[in-house]
Design a protein around this motif. Structure first.
Motif, short mmCIF file in Angstrom:
data_model
loop_
_atom_site.label_atom_id
_atom_site.label_comp_id
_atom_site.label_asym_id
_atom_site.label_seq_id
_atom_site.Cartn_x
_atom_site.Cartn_y
_atom_site.Cartn_z
N THR A 38 12.04 11.81 -5.42
CA THR A 38 11.53 11.10 -6.73
C THR A 38 9.93 11.84 -6.76
OG1 THR A 38 13.31 10.63 -7.47
CG2 THR A 38 11.69 10.60 -9.31
N LEU A 39 9.25 10.57 -6.28
CA LEU A 39 8.09 10.60 -6.66
C LEU A 39 7.02 11.79 -5.82
CD1 LEU A 39 5.52 8.58 -7.61
CD2 LEU A 39 5.48 7.50 -5.27
N ILE A 40 7.94 12.43 -5.02
CA ILE A 40 6.84 13.62 -4.43
C ILE A 40 7.21 14.75 -5.34
CG2 ILE A 40 7.41 15.37 -2.71
CD1 ILE A 40 8.65 13.02 -0.94
N ALA A 41 8.63 14.94 -6.24
CA ALA A 41 8.63 15.73 -7.96
C ALA A 41 7.80 15.31 -8.44
CB ALA A 41 9.86 15.73 -7.63
N LYS A 42 7.39 14.67 -8.61
CA LYS A 42 6.72 14.69 -9.78
C LYS A 42 5.10 14.65 -9.22
CE LYS A 42 7.24 10.18 -12.22
NZ LYS A 42 7.20 8.76 -12.70
N LYS A 43 4.34 14.21 -8.00
CA LYS A 43 3.62 14.21 -7.48
C LYS A 43 2.48 15.73 -7.68
CE LYS A 43 2.27 13.85 -3.94
NZ LYS A 43 2.12 13.09 -1.91
N SER A 44 4.04 16.63 -7.26
CA SER A 44 3.77 18.21 -6.71
C SER A 44 3.93 18.58 -8.85
CB SER A 44 5.71 18.69 -6.36
OG SER A 44 5.15 19.68 -6.43
N TRP A 45 4.82 18.07 -9.81
CA TRP A 45 4.15 18.50 -11.21
C TRP A 45 3.16 17.83 -11.55
CZ3 TRP A 45 3.19 15.59 -15.61
CH2 TRP A 45 3.74 16.49 -16.38
N ILE A 46 2.54 17.01 -11.06
CA ILE A 46 1.03 16.61 -11.56
C ILE A 46 0.29 17.66 -11.20
CG2 ILE A 46 -0.87 14.81 -11.27
CD1 ILE A 46 1.55 12.76 -11.31
N GLN A 47 0.64 17.95 -9.71
CA GLN A 47 -0.75 18.64 -9.41
C GLN A 47 -1.10 20.06 -9.65
OE1 GLN A 47 0.20 17.93 -4.85
NE2 GLN A 47 -1.04 16.78 -4.57
N GLN A 48 0.89 20.46 -10.29
CA GLN A 48 0.86 21.80 -10.52
C GLN A 48 -0.57 22.10 -12.05
OE1 GLN A 48 1.79 25.00 -9.46
NE2 GLN A 48 1.39 25.23 -10.63
N GLN A 49 0.24 20.28 -12.78
CA GLN A 49 -0.39 20.56 -14.02
C GLN A 49 -1.92 20.35 -13.89
OE1 GLN A 49 2.24 20.75 -16.42
NE2 GLN A 49 1.43 19.62 -17.35
N PHE A 50 -2.33 20.22 -12.57
CA PHE A 50 -3.65 20.21 -12.11
C PHE A 50 -4.81 21.52 -12.29
CE2 PHE A 50 -7.44 20.07 -9.13
CZ PHE A 50 -8.78 18.87 -9.56
N TYR A 51 -3.48 22.39 -11.08
CA TYR A 51 -3.91 23.64 -11.48
C TYR A 51 -4.11 24.72 -12.37
CZ TYR A 51 -3.15 22.04 -6.15
OH TYR A 51 -3.00 21.14 -5.28
N SER A 180 -8.26 4.74 -0.21
CA SER A 180 -7.64 4.37 -0.09
C SER A 180 -5.83 5.00 0.24
CB SER A 180 -7.31 2.47 0.34
OG SER A 180 -8.64 2.27 0.64
N TYR A 181 -6.00 5.89 -1.03
CA TYR A 181 -5.03 5.70 -2.01
C TYR A 181 -4.86 7.72 -1.74
CZ TYR A 181 -3.28 1.15 -2.34
OH TYR A 181 -2.54 0.18 -1.37
N ARG A 182 -6.29 7.93 -1.64
CA ARG A 182 -6.15 9.43 -1.54
C ARG A 182 -5.15 9.99 -1.35
NH1 ARG A 182 -9.72 8.05 1.95
NH2 ARG A 182 -9.60 9.09 3.97
N ARG A 183 -4.27 9.82 -0.03
CA ARG A 183 -2.93 10.71 0.13
C ARG A 183 -2.14 10.52 -0.77
NH1 ARG A 183 1.43 8.78 4.22
NH2 ARG A 183 0.86 6.07 2.40
N HIS A 184 -1.96 9.43 -1.87
CA HIS A 184 -0.30 9.43 -2.22
C HIS A 184 -0.97 11.19 -3.38
CE1 HIS A 184 2.11 8.07 -5.37
NE2 HIS A 184 1.35 8.81 -5.98
N TRP A 185 -2.21 11.49 -3.25
CA TRP A 185 -2.47 11.91 -4.52
C TRP A 185 -2.99 13.54 -3.48
CZ3 TRP A 185 -1.05 11.23 -8.93
CH2 TRP A 185 -0.46 10.38 -9.37
N GLY A 186 -3.31 13.42 -2.48
CA GLY A 186 -4.69 14.71 -1.96
C GLY A 186 -2.75 15.62 -1.13
#
Length: 188
Positions: A38-51, A180-186
């Protein structure tokens, strides 16, 4: 953005005080853990919004650079120690889609409330902060450092008002947590 950051800082300060005074009730919320699907899907959506924000603001040329940087980060980063971070009850879904705003007659944002706590858990405050700042339109991400500073100043002010007994996070502490937490967002 400052109105929103003020509310996030107030929420984080209040939740840090709650955690400090109710250590025996820490099992009410799940603790931060490695990302699930679920978190991976949410992160993917957030990254898509950023792009999409980059494209909408005429910054498409940076999209490939950001993606390359994300791949580089994901290959280097080890899991951070969340015990060193400023711990709060995370909203967990801290983005513009989950905020209700009150506007004045001139269209200026005066107040906001959170409307989604379905992903609430205990973890580093920077998770909510990064989620909010990285899902902002590109024009606002240019002020990322200023917004980070504003958040830390508001957080300290409110922690002081609430007589928080723990260590107040400095801007440097928050910036180090972001690194430190950039992996979560990177990476995807």
């Amino acid at each position: 953005m400052e109105v929103i950051l003020s509310r996030v800082a107030a929420y984080h300060a209040a939740s840090a005080c709650y955690l400090q005074s109710n250590r025996d009730q820490l099992n009410e919320f799940p603790s931060y853990k490695e990302p699930d699907q679920t978190l991976i899907a949410k992160k993917s959506w957030i990254q898509q919004q950023f792009y999409e924000s980059l494209r909408a603001n005429g910054l498409r040329q940076f999209e490939d650079k950001v993606k390359s940087y994300q791949r580089t980060l994901s290959s280097r980063v080890k899991a951070p120690d969340s015990k060193k971070s400023f711990t709060v009850i995370l909203n967990g879904a801290c983005c513009s889609n989950n905020l209700l705003g009150l506007f004045d007659e001139f269209g200026q944002l005066r107040d906001v409330v959170f409307n989604d706590f379905g992903s609430a858990n205990i973890g580093p405050a920077v998770h909510d902060l990064l989620q909010l700042l990285l899902t902002a339109p590109a024009a606002k991400t240019e002020k990322f450092d200023g917004f980070s500073r504003f958040y830390v100043e508001k957080l300290a002010e409110i922690l002081n008002l609430l007589n928080f007994k723990g260590k107040f996070p400095s801007l440097t502490d928050i910036q180090l947590d972001m690194l430190s937490y950039r992996r979560h967002w990177g990476k995807l």
